[in-house]
Write an enzyme that holds these catalytic residues in place. Structure first.
Site, PDB file in Angstrom:
ATOM      1  CG  ASP A  67      -0.249  -0.418   2.509  1.00  0.00           C
ATOM      2  OD1 ASP A  67       0.961  -0.131   2.657  1.00  0.00           O
ATOM      3  OD2 ASP A  67      -0.895  -1.022   3.375  1.00  0.00           O
ATOM      4  CG  ASN A 133      -8.633  -1.637  12.603  1.00  0.00           C
ATOM      5  OD1 ASN A 133      -7.633  -2.184  12.126  1.00  0.00           O
ATOM      6  ND2 ASN A 133      -9.210  -0.589  12.041  1.00  0.00           N
ATOM      7  CG  HIS A 135      -5.641  -2.245   9.333  1.00  0.00           C
ATOM      8  ND1 HIS A 135      -5.767  -1.168  10.174  1.00  0.00           N
ATOM      9  CD2 HIS A 135      -4.318  -2.291   9.024  1.00  0.00           C
ATOM     10  CE1 HIS A 135      -4.592  -0.605  10.359  1.00  0.00           C
ATOM     11  NE2 HIS A 135      -3.694  -1.273   9.677  1.00  0.00           N
ATOM     12  CD  GLU A 140      -8.664   0.886   8.274  1.00  0.00           C
ATOM     13  OE1 GLU A 140      -8.765   0.104   9.234  1.00  0.00           O
ATOM     14  OE2 GLU A 140      -7.865   1.841   8.272  1.00  0.00           O
TER      15      GLU A 140
END
Length: 244
Positions: A67, A133, A135, A140
């Site tokens: 990314d 979380n 990810h 997400e």
């Protein structure tokens, strides 16, 4: 899934570097999927050391990064292009023309990045971290399991977590271009690293939880070759486990 629990961050990095180096030794023209963030830094340091000691060469390796922040100048110190140069590429013999990062040239057609990976015959070994979380990449919670490379909005928790790298939270980009969950699942082998107590809940869901979009990492349960290397702090919510 193969789970390896080690005492500390250094042991995690050493084991990860060993696995990556074995991949390169077995296939010198390996296609590696690479990650950024604080987790892989020590692994990259170990790989640099191995290169300097002439244990491995990266000259035929091809790399694809997971990314990149959207609309960030590649020479900005917080860009992942800059990160990869400073943490790995500048210190090994990899051909910079074989290092791919999803940048502005993919904004109009993000899945062209997946097509580029396919043209390289796919990723042999994908290195991953994991967010608090759950990810992976910038996928997400509630991301589609079928997603390919795409432009994504970052959650407040991710923006807050990444603000430690910026002078202020207002400077953190709110969007990124990221390989999708299916892009990641297409890798032949996956190596996920996690250290620290703050990753323990995500690790619990990854290993013990049901497959759910609320925890994107859980899709990895469906992959047939995943190695997870964590320290005892990241393993703290898993019961009856001892460090190796």
């Amino acid at each position: 899934m193969k789970l390896i629990v080690l005492e500390n961050e250094e042991q995690v990095a050493n084991k990860a570097a060993q696995i990556i180096s074995e991949q390169i030794k077995n296939k010198p023209n390996s296609v590696l999927g690479l990650a950024t963030g604080s987790t892989p830094i020590n692994t990259y340091k170990k790989l640099i050391q191995m290169y300097q000691e002439k244990q491995i060469s990266f000259k035929d390796v091809i790399s694809f990064n997971l990314d990149e922040y959207k609309d960030i100048d590649k020479n900005n110190k917080q860009s992942y292009y800059y990160f990869m140069k400073e943490q790995l590429f500048n210190y090994i013999d990899i051909n910079k023309n074989n290092c791919y990062i999803p940048n502005a040239s993919f904004y109009d057609n993000p899945i062209a990045y997946d097509e580029l990976i396919k043209k390289a015959n796919g990723i042999d070994l994908q290195l991953l971290g994991i967010g608090i979380n759950g990810h992976i990449g910038f996928n997400e919670p509630d991301s589609s399991f079928d997603s390919l490379t795409q432009i994504v909005d970052l959650t407040n928790s991710t923006i807050k977590a990444n603000s430690r790298f910026f002078d202020s939270i207002d400077q953190v980009p709110t969007q990124a271009i990221s390989m999708g969950l299916q892009s990641i699942m297409n890798a032949k082998k996956i190596l996920l690293l996690a250290t620290g107590i703050n990753k323990s809940e995500a690790i619990y869901h990854l290993i013990k939880g049901q497959i759910t979009k609320k925890w994107p990492c859980t899709i990895l349960q469906k992959h047939n070759d995943v190695t997870i290397i964590i320290d005892k702090n990241a393993a703290s919510k898993l019961t009856n486990l001892k460090a190796n």
